[in-house]
Design a protein around this motif. Sequence first.
Motif, PDB file in Angstrom:
ATOM      1  N   THR A 463       0.545  -1.077  -0.152  1.00 43.23           N
ATOM      2  CA  THR A 463      -0.268  -0.009   0.372  1.00 43.23           C
ATOM      3  C   THR A 463       0.784   1.452  -0.008  1.00 43.23           C
ATOM      4  O   THR A 463       2.097   1.238  -0.554  1.00 43.23           O
ATOM      5  N   ASP A 464       0.410   2.679   0.333  1.00 38.88           N
ATOM      6  CA  ASP A 464       0.961   3.354   0.713  1.00 38.88           C
ATOM      7  C   ASP A 464       1.496   3.709   1.691  1.00 38.88           C
ATOM      8  O   ASP A 464       2.400   3.951   1.498  1.00 38.88           O
ATOM      9  N   ASP A 465       1.446   3.088   1.979  1.00 40.53           N
ATOM     10  CA  ASP A 465       2.127   3.043   3.462  1.00 40.53           C
ATOM     11  C   ASP A 465       1.593   1.616   4.499  1.00 40.53           C
ATOM     12  O   ASP A 465       0.574   1.913   4.946  1.00 40.53           O
ATOM     13  N   ASP A 466       2.508   0.571   4.608  1.00 38.29           N
ATOM     14  CA  ASP A 466       1.881  -0.553   5.089  1.00 38.29           C
ATOM     15  C   ASP A 466       2.565  -1.017   6.351  1.00 38.29           C
ATOM     16  O   ASP A 466       1.711  -1.312   7.205  1.00 38.29           O
ATOM     17  N   THR A 467       2.777   0.380   7.194  1.00 42.08           N
ATOM     18  CA  THR A 467       3.101   0.654   8.545  1.00 42.08           C
ATOM     19  C   THR A 467       1.126   0.790   8.918  1.00 42.08           C
ATOM     20  O   THR A 467       1.286   1.170  10.571  1.00 42.08           O
ATOM     21  N   LYS A 468       0.382   1.390   8.723  1.00 40.85           N
ATOM     22  CA  LYS A 468      -0.583   2.653   8.792  1.00 40.85           C
ATOM     23  C   LYS A 468      -1.401   1.557   9.676  1.00 40.85           C
ATOM     24  O   LYS A 468      -1.149   0.413   9.128  1.00 40.85           O
ATOM     25  N   PRO A 469      -2.515   1.728  10.099  1.00 36.33           N
ATOM     26  CA  PRO A 469      -3.213   0.888  10.647  1.00 36.33           C
ATOM     27  C   PRO A 469      -3.907   0.310   9.860  1.00 36.33           C
ATOM     28  O   PRO A 469      -4.028   1.370   8.550  1.00 36.33           O
ATOM     29  N   GLU A 470      -5.536  -0.620   9.977  1.00 40.44           N
ATOM     30  CA  GLU A 470      -5.519  -1.536   8.453  1.00 40.44           C
ATOM     31  C   GLU A 470      -7.098  -0.282   7.938  1.00 40.44           C
ATOM     32  O   GLU A 470      -6.838  -0.206   7.046  1.00 40.44           O
ATOM     33  N   GLU A 471      -6.888   0.687   8.602  1.00 39.45           N
ATOM     34  CA  GLU A 471      -8.400   1.118   8.581  1.00 39.45           C
ATOM     35  C   GLU A 471      -7.728   3.108   8.304  1.00 39.45           C
ATOM     36  O   GLU A 471      -8.371   3.748   6.869  1.00 39.45           O
TER      37      GLU A 471
END
Length: 505
Positions: A463-471
């Motif tokens: 994704t654009d940033d895999d470290t972000k929370p799923e939502e």
Amino acid sequence: MTGIEEFTSQYGLVRKIDAFGYLDYLKSNPDAPRKHGKVVLVTADTPLKASRGEGKTTTTIALIDALNARGIDAAAVLRQPSMGITAAGSKGGASGGGKASLTHPELIDWGLTGEMAAIAAAQNLLVSFAEKAVDEGRIDTILVPRVSEVPSRSLRQITVDSGKNNVAERVVLTPTCEMMQIVVVSRSMEEIGERVAAMIAGTKDGKPVAFGEFIDLWRITNMLADAVKPALTETLNGSPVYVHGGPFANVSLGIPTLVSVQMACALHDVVIVEAGYGADAGAQKWLDIACREYGAQWPSAAVVVTRASTWRDDPALSWRYPFHVQRLENYDIPTFPLINLWEGEDDQIEGLKAVAVEQRFREPILGNLFRDGGEALAPQLDGFIEALTNAPMAPQFHSRKGMDLVENVKWIAKSAYGVPEDRILLKDGFIDSLTAARELCREAGVSLDDLAVVAVKSPATMTDDDTKPEEERTVTLKKVEVHAGAGVVHVNLTTSLTTPMPKIV
């Protein structure tokens, strides 16, 4: 009696097989001896670093050695790596490592089986024809890039002084180019010729001009006479390995040629197919492009490779491996987690097994495959062999040809990356790029929505940033590029390069 030997010739230290000829022979002689091998897909976790793989090739080689040791006729089909970006195999190419290696890894890692050089020469000759067409006033822009096996940052974007005007050109790595894609998906020389003819050379006053409009295609197809033949080599333990095709899965198809897999299935009971990078890249393209759009065999089982460190050590990214495994299981593909251990990690095995139980995986397969090769896997394959033997029938899936391009990409983002359509973002300029691609296709007599979608993305992120929370995870659509000859359309998602530089090792 005619057999595969009739279609096999020596090529240096490897053998080349006329797969087109052999498959035509089987088609014309339905009673000829043949097998109906099952395909096993080997894919991987999304690596923490794009320059360090999880060990798919090492696993693939160890797995066929282990299956053959168990009395199962197994072979592998591998991709040709890019010599430059893998630093001629010094960081790991397509030849495994340690006890899970090929007999002549340098032939694969240095591109000495021939197809990479021939494909590069063919595409570069096309570009030379396009440059001449500019001189003759047939076209005024060139849309097909030159290719090279050795990356050069200075060649990513160049301008050529044609004597009359400046013409923008660029250079990409050979595995990423349209000619490679055409070889990967074609099932005959005639099809290759048709696809090369349909490649869009450039435009004249904004109108697309295909190569078939101004060159004799035999000049190109004759150059590919040996390039279309899979190379046959073997592991250190004598297991057969076919090597053919080499697109990167982050910026191209990421799968071996369809004919090499089809041929191998006619010769062996189990065929291990390795797809590039992680399950979000190579596996997505095997299932959604090779199988759905080009009729390749649906996997009877899958193995998802990871390193213990990739799986566990970054809590913000630990969701990715279970996501990959469960996604393939959701397709009714029996999917086995395989943890490829580094040296010194043997004491972690019990803890890794416990975490696998918590994740509700099938019984994990673990081992230091570089050190122990297939010997590490053979005793652990009871469940795998049982699942492979009793694999469910291939699903009746539907092609997505005709689906609106953006809706198609949203479907991929949801299924392969876990991002719903309401979090798909459009970068400034994407709509203009989409409109231009749609108009180019319309003028060329091609439906943009009928082309198979190639997601162009970073190999190290989903994704654009895999470290972000799923939502909060998003996917941004950036630009569109048409490869009409190959029958695909590229949609750029996250940052990725078609001429990356090698890691210094």
